[in-house]
Design a protein around this motif. Structure first.
Motif, mmCIF file in Angstrom:
data_model
loop_
_atom_site.group_PDB
_atom_site.id
_atom_site.type_symbol
_atom_site.label_atom_id
_atom_site.label_comp_id
_atom_site.label_asym_id
_atom_site.label_seq_id
_atom_site.Cartn_x
_atom_site.Cartn_y
_atom_site.Cartn_z
ATOM 1 N N ALA A 127 11.944 -13.789 -13.379
ATOM 2 C CA ALA A 127 12.920 -14.853 -13.174
ATOM 3 C C ALA A 127 14.307 -14.473 -13.687
ATOM 4 C CB ALA A 127 12.436 -16.132 -13.861
ATOM 5 N N ASP A 128 14.371 -13.572 -14.686
ATOM 6 C CA ASP A 128 15.668 -13.162 -15.225
ATOM 7 C C ASP A 128 16.268 -11.982 -14.466
ATOM 8 O OD1 ASP A 128 14.046 -11.088 -15.989
ATOM 9 O OD2 ASP A 128 14.238 -11.433 -18.147
ATOM 10 N N GLY A 129 15.624 -11.563 -13.369
ATOM 11 C CA GLY A 129 16.162 -10.490 -12.544
ATOM 12 C C GLY A 129 15.597 -9.116 -12.835
ATOM 13 N N ARG A 130 14.797 -8.968 -13.893
ATOM 14 C CA ARG A 130 14.205 -7.668 -14.205
ATOM 15 C C ARG A 130 13.062 -7.343 -13.237
ATOM 16 N NH1 ARG A 130 11.247 -7.569 -18.209
ATOM 17 N NH2 ARG A 130 11.069 -9.826 -18.521
ATOM 18 N N TRP A 131 12.882 -6.049 -12.975
ATOM 19 C CA TRP A 131 11.795 -5.597 -12.117
ATOM 20 C C TRP A 131 10.775 -4.839 -12.952
ATOM 21 C CZ3 TRP A 131 11.048 -6.488 -6.892
ATOM 22 C CH2 TRP A 131 12.104 -7.114 -6.222
ATOM 23 N N GLU A 132 9.491 -5.105 -12.714
ATOM 24 C CA GLU A 132 8.400 -4.357 -13.343
ATOM 25 C C GLU A 132 7.488 -3.823 -12.248
ATOM 26 O OE1 GLU A 132 6.297 -6.105 -16.626
ATOM 27 O OE2 GLU A 132 7.936 -7.511 -17.018
ATOM 28 N N SER A 133 6.947 -2.648 -12.494
ATOM 29 C CA SER A 133 6.131 -1.977 -11.486
ATOM 30 C C SER A 133 4.720 -1.732 -12.001
ATOM 31 C CB SER A 133 6.786 -0.642 -11.102
ATOM 32 O OG SER A 133 5.965 0.076 -10.217
ATOM 33 N N PHE A 134 3.733 -1.991 -11.152
ATOM 34 C CA PHE A 134 2.327 -1.685 -11.434
ATOM 35 C C PHE A 134 1.838 -0.823 -10.266
ATOM 36 C CE2 PHE A 134 3.437 -5.670 -13.373
ATOM 37 C CZ PHE A 134 2.902 -5.596 -14.651
ATOM 38 N N MET A 177 0.841 -1.181 0.000
ATOM 39 C CA MET A 177 0.000 0.000 0.000
ATOM 40 C C MET A 177 0.881 1.238 0.000
ATOM 41 S SD MET A 177 -3.188 -1.067 2.484
ATOM 42 C CE MET A 177 -2.174 -1.676 3.825
ATOM 43 N N LEU A 178 0.470 2.240 -0.784
ATOM 44 C CA LEU A 178 1.242 3.459 -0.972
ATOM 45 C C LEU A 178 0.475 4.667 -0.458
ATOM 46 C CD1 LEU A 178 2.399 2.816 -4.646
ATOM 47 C CD2 LEU A 178 3.856 2.710 -2.629
ATOM 48 N N ARG A 179 1.219 5.648 0.026
ATOM 49 C CA ARG A 179 0.628 6.927 0.403
ATOM 50 C C ARG A 179 0.725 7.869 -0.800
ATOM 51 N NH1 ARG A 179 4.252 5.774 4.519
ATOM 52 N NH2 ARG A 179 3.322 5.127 6.500
ATOM 53 N N THR A 180 -0.377 8.519 -1.130
ATOM 54 C CA THR A 180 -0.362 9.489 -2.216
ATOM 55 C C THR A 180 0.068 10.846 -1.687
ATOM 56 O OG1 THR A 180 -2.670 10.152 -1.891
ATOM 57 C CG2 THR A 180 -2.258 8.233 -3.294
ATOM 58 N N ASP A 181 0.256 11.789 -2.597
ATOM 59 C CA ASP A 181 0.657 13.135 -2.195
ATOM 60 C C ASP A 181 -0.403 13.814 -1.348
ATOM 61 O OD1 ASP A 181 2.980 12.785 -3.600
ATOM 62 O OD2 ASP A 181 2.233 13.740 -5.427
ATOM 63 N N THR A 182 -1.630 13.399 -1.484
ATOM 64 C CA THR A 182 -2.717 13.995 -0.698
ATOM 65 C C THR A 182 -2.939 13.277 0.632
ATOM 66 O OG1 THR A 182 -4.363 12.604 -1.825
ATOM 67 C CG2 THR A 182 -3.868 14.759 -2.800
ATOM 68 N N GLY A 183 -2.126 12.246 0.911
ATOM 69 C CA GLY A 183 -2.260 11.535 2.175
ATOM 70 C C GLY A 183 -3.170 10.337 2.127
ATOM 71 N N ARG A 184 -3.788 10.070 0.978
ATOM 72 C CA ARG A 184 -4.663 8.909 0.848
ATOM 73 C C ARG A 184 -3.833 7.662 0.558
ATOM 74 N NH1 ARG A 184 -9.535 10.102 -3.128
ATOM 75 N NH2 ARG A 184 -10.164 8.127 -2.170
ATOM 76 N N MET A 185 -4.509 6.514 0.601
ATOM 77 C CA MET A 185 -3.836 5.239 0.365
ATOM 78 C C MET A 185 -4.247 4.679 -0.986
ATOM 79 S SD MET A 185 -2.123 4.926 3.154
ATOM 80 C CE MET A 185 -1.606 3.222 3.084
ATOM 81 N N THR A 186 -3.312 3.988 -1.644
ATOM 82 C CA THR A 186 -3.602 3.324 -2.904
ATOM 83 C C THR A 186 -2.760 2.057 -2.981
ATOM 84 O OG1 THR A 186 -3.711 3.616 -5.310
ATOM 85 C CG2 THR A 186 -1.809 4.552 -4.179
ATOM 86 N N ALA A 187 -3.135 1.159 -3.880
ATOM 87 C CA ALA A 187 -2.452 -0.129 -3.996
ATOM 88 C C ALA A 187 -1.296 -0.040 -4.985
ATOM 89 C CB ALA A 187 -3.438 -1.202 -4.445
ATOM 90 N N GLY A 188 -0.344 -0.940 -4.798
ATOM 91 C CA GLY A 188 0.771 -1.060 -5.718
ATOM 92 C C GLY A 188 1.253 -2.494 -5.775
ATOM 93 N N VAL A 189 1.771 -2.906 -6.933
ATOM 94 C CA VAL A 189 2.299 -4.259 -7.114
ATOM 95 C C VAL A 189 3.571 -4.166 -7.941
ATOM 96 C CG1 VAL A 189 1.890 -6.551 -8.077
ATOM 97 C CG2 VAL A 189 0.008 -5.311 -7.002
ATOM 98 N N VAL A 190 4.610 -4.901 -7.533
ATOM 99 C CA VAL A 190 5.831 -5.003 -8.337
ATOM 100 C C VAL A 190 6.181 -6.473 -8.466
ATOM 101 C CG1 VAL A 190 6.701 -2.742 -7.634
ATOM 102 C CG2 VAL A 190 7.361 -4.776 -6.350
ATOM 103 N N VAL A 191 6.971 -6.792 -9.493
ATOM 104 C CA VAL A 191 7.366 -8.171 -9.729
ATOM 105 C C VAL A 191 8.851 -8.217 -10.078
ATOM 106 C CG1 VAL A 191 6.624 -8.000 -12.144
ATOM 107 C CG2 VAL A 191 6.964 -10.258 -11.096
ATOM 108 N N ARG A 192 9.516 -9.188 -9.533
ATOM 109 C CA ARG A 192 10.883 -9.491 -9.952
ATOM 110 C C ARG A 192 10.796 -10.712 -10.854
ATOM 111 N NH1 ARG A 192 15.090 -12.960 -9.137
ATOM 112 N NH2 ARG A 192 17.203 -12.117 -9.007
#
Length: 727
Positions: A243-250, A226-241
């Motif tokens: 298998a080849d070591g690369r990272w992707e962000s959602f 869970m992430l804090r926004t600039d306005t102080g609200r909460m939002t979801a986040g997902v990241v993945v590593r």
């Protein structure tokens, strides 16, 4: 994923304790009172004076052997399935236990050995069969051979200085021999070759909470948070590593799940990532298809209508976790219900309401499921049949008091009463105290073999035939929660009512002392009977027949009256027992009292330890590392354990350790492997074994090994921590 964080609960506890301390700080200092002491040779102690023991700057380690653990392993937080070995591992404050995944074998208790963990509530099994348990200080590992080792957290490994690597909370094993540990703002991977690899999941200033890592069969590892926004609200986040070591962000608005609070994520056999919102009137489910660019809302048949219909028949709570079965269908769990798909396309659902809270659950390839609850491990067969499994243990890992009886050690817990025999066999009596177990505030064993206990509602008695009797205000007791107990030389039972730490304490509760005389009649004592006020902390029945009650300061002597309490006034010094500040008076309550074989009275306060010799002279041992070794601001309340063995050695329990003092007053060491766990009570058996009651960890017992020589008063400022069996 478990929603209620331990830190929040501990902060609430700390606030409550602080309010109690503020209430006492606004009062005058009060001394203990003594009742019914026979005449003795007069003495002339000097009021306001005492011998003070110098402050050493170091202390030896208290060496212990034959340590035994008694907890409640059925209060389960999380579970992990080891399919290769047909095992289910569970974890809770009571330790870890191995169960047969098929439910056909007896469970194998595997409570942590000397590696005392600190609030461990997650675990994982790696490919080699090792069990991994993170805690706030590092990682515990149980090898396939059953040996426990402790790995200190690699604080030196940080990613751009942003990873809090010493605060592991979640764990998952990947499919390449590695194990992932997540903290509040990052993650770290322990590779199969023991090397560590740090990972930054995002901006640590924005990350509010990281969930369980999820390892996919293709080698990807997913993290939801869970992430804090600039306005102080909460939002979801997902990241993945990958298998080849690369990272992707959602994590941006277009690709992330559209939840204010992310509940949990799971990965299906085809690589689809499923996410569920933490709160909502009905289940909110989104998915990320394999190689997808963004999460999308998932339409799951009549799930919403089924959920609303089930909720209308009872409060089943919000959906909090998700898992995916072998057919790729998501299963959901709320606090009190399991939501099961009924057809291959997940168009119809059934809500199966539980009798207890679901904290974690996992699915097996054969269609069965395992669920962790506060009362045991629950198995759901593929046909929908539920079975609860439990292992012998204490009613609760939160222990308030101990007493030595003819049948062993009696244990007062938040979940009821139990005994531990000399062989280690546990027998519980929770059903005698309440249908689901009620908190027991104190327990005392009488000379005739019977047992007395106090609860929030009454005082109980168990006779030699196992029959229980209960006494309340109807029998003349003070109408307030019953607290500390004492049994005098003549068999009379004494109990403090309205004790500040008693369970169920009403805001306007009154204090007093209940006495049950040997003829069975009850009497109450109040201020008219010599009590200085209506707030008592501790009670002690001495060998000479007198009964002493501790208040907010110290004691010295008592008069030989038999029908009332007598205020004891000649304390060592008012300055030692209370510190005057410009704002208020900080009282030093007498939280425990004990008597040694020589007739000396020992008092444990929030400031330190005091000894009143039989000749009326005082000696004090002030607040220092020996009393507050490794204190815990998260869960520490106050020192409450004080016991003296036959050799005159005094043991004091603190917020993080157990300290021992020789009869001559020199320190004999401290045992620090309690990791901030309050020692709420202690007793010493006839064989010399020491038993400890812990506020957050059940009962520990051990034998002290030798008495080290006296320590020098000039030594290094800190005692090195000696961790066992480091890798």
């Amino acid at each position: 994923m478990r929603r209620t964080t331990l830190l929040t609960a501990l902060l609430l506890v700390a606030a409550a304790i602080a309010s109690i301390h503020r209430a006492y700080a606004a009062t005058d200092l009060y001394f203990p009172v003594a009742y019914g002491r026979p005449p003795r040779a007069p003495s002339t102690p000097v009021p306001g004076t005492a011998t003070r023991t110098p402050h050493p700057t170091a202390y030896p380690t208290l060496h212990v052997a034959d340590v035994r653990y008694f907890t409640n392993p059925n209060d389960i937080d999380a579970l992990a399935i080891d399919e290769r070995r047909d095992a289910v591992w569970t974890i809770g404050n009571g330790g870890s236990v191995r169960w047969s995944a098929a439910g056909s074998e007896a469970p194998e208790p595997a409570v942590f050995n000397e590696h005392e963990r600190r609030f461990a509530d997650d675990l994982a099994v790696s490919d080699d069969g090792s069990l991994w348990v993170p805690d706030w200080n590092g990682v515990h590992r149980r090898t396939p051979a059953g040996a426990w080792t402790w790995l200190p957290s690699p604080e030196r490994l940080r990613y751009d200085g942003a990873f809090g690597g010493d605060d592991f909370e979640r764990v998952a094993a990947d499919h390449d021999g590695g194990v992932w540990f997540a903290s509040r703002d990052g993650a770290m991977r322990r590779k199969a070759g023991r090397a560590w690899e740090p990972a930054r999941l995002g901006d640590p200033e924005r990350i509010a909470e990281v969930g369980d890592p999820v390892a996919a069969s293709n080698g990807d590892v997913w993290f939801g948070f869970m992430l804090r926004t600039d306005t102080g609200r909460m939002t979801a986040g997902v990241v993945v590593r990958r298998a080849d070591g690369r990272w992707e962000s959602f994590t941006d608005g277009s690709s992330a799940p559209q939840f204010a609070l992310l509940g949990d994520i799971a990965v299906g056999p085809d690589g689809t990532v499923w996410a569920v919102g933490q709160f909502g009137i009905e289940p909110e489910v989104e998915r990320l298809r394999p190689n997808g660019a963004a999460f999308e809302q998932a339409v799951l048949g009549d799930l919403g209508a089924t959920w609303r219909a089930a909720d209308a028949n009872g409060d089943i709570g919000n959906v909090e976790s998700i898992a995916v079965d072998a057919a790729g269908r998501p299963w959901l769990a709320s606090m009190r219900a399991l939501v099961v798909p009924q057809d291959p396309d997940a168009r119809t659902w059934r809500v199966e309401v539980m009798d207890d809270e679901i904290r974690d659950f996992a699915l097996r390839p054969d269609g069965s499921a395992w669920l962790s609850t506060p009362r045991g491990l629950v198995h759901r067969s593929a046909a929908g049949r539920y079975t609860t499994f439990m292992v012998p243990g204490l009613p609760s890992e939160r222990v308030r008091a101990l007493a030595l009886g003819s049948g062993g050690v009696w244990v007062a817990t938040d979940g009821g009463i139990a005994t531990i025999s000399a062989s280690g066999r546990i027998e519980t009596y929770a059903h005698e105290v309440g249908a689901t177990g009620s908190p027991v505030n104190d327990v005392a064993a009488a000379a005739d073999g019977s047992v007395w206990l106090s609860t929030a509602r009454d005082i109980g008695h168990r006779d030699l035939q196992g029959r229980w009797s209960w006494f309340t205000a109807r029998e003349g007791l003070i109408d307030a929660p019953a607290g500390p107990l004492a049994i005098d030389r003549d068999g009379g039972v004494w109990c403090i009512a309205g004790h500040p730490r008693a369970e169920g304490q009403p805001a306007d509760a009154q204090y007093g002392v209940n006495q049950r005389q040997p003829d069975g009649r009850w009497r109450t004592f109040g201020t008219a009977d010599g009590l200085p006020n209506l707030r008592g902390r501790s009670i002690l029945a001495r060998r000479d027949g007198s009964v002493w009650v501790g208040f907010d300061a110290a004691t010295a002597d008592s008069e030989p009256a038999r029908d009332r309490f007598n205020l004891v006034r000649n304390a060592p010094s008012a300055a030692w027992f209370g510190v005057q500040t410009p704002a208020a008076v900080q009282s030093q309550a007498i939280v425990a009292m004990a008597e040694d074989s020589g007739g000396a009275l020992w008092l444990l306060t929030q400031k330190g330890l005091a000894r009143l010799a039989a000749d009326g002279t005082w000696r004090t041992y002030e607040d220092e590392p020996a009393w507050r070794l490794r204190p815990s601001t998260e869960n520490s309340t106050t020192e409450t354990a004080l016991v003296v063995d036959d050799g005159g050695n005094v043991y004091t329990g603190t917020g993080g350790a157990l300290a021992r003092i020789r009869p001559d007053g020199t320190r004999a060491g401290a045992w620090s492997w309690l990791n901030g766990n309050d020692v709420t009570d202690a007793v010493i058996g006839p064989d010399g074994r020491v038993w400890l009651a812990l506020a957050f960890g059940g009962v520990r017992s051990f034998r002290a090994v030798g008495l080290p020589p006296p320590i020098a008063l000039v030594a290094p400022a800190e005692q090195p921590v000696q961790h066992p069996a480091h890798e």
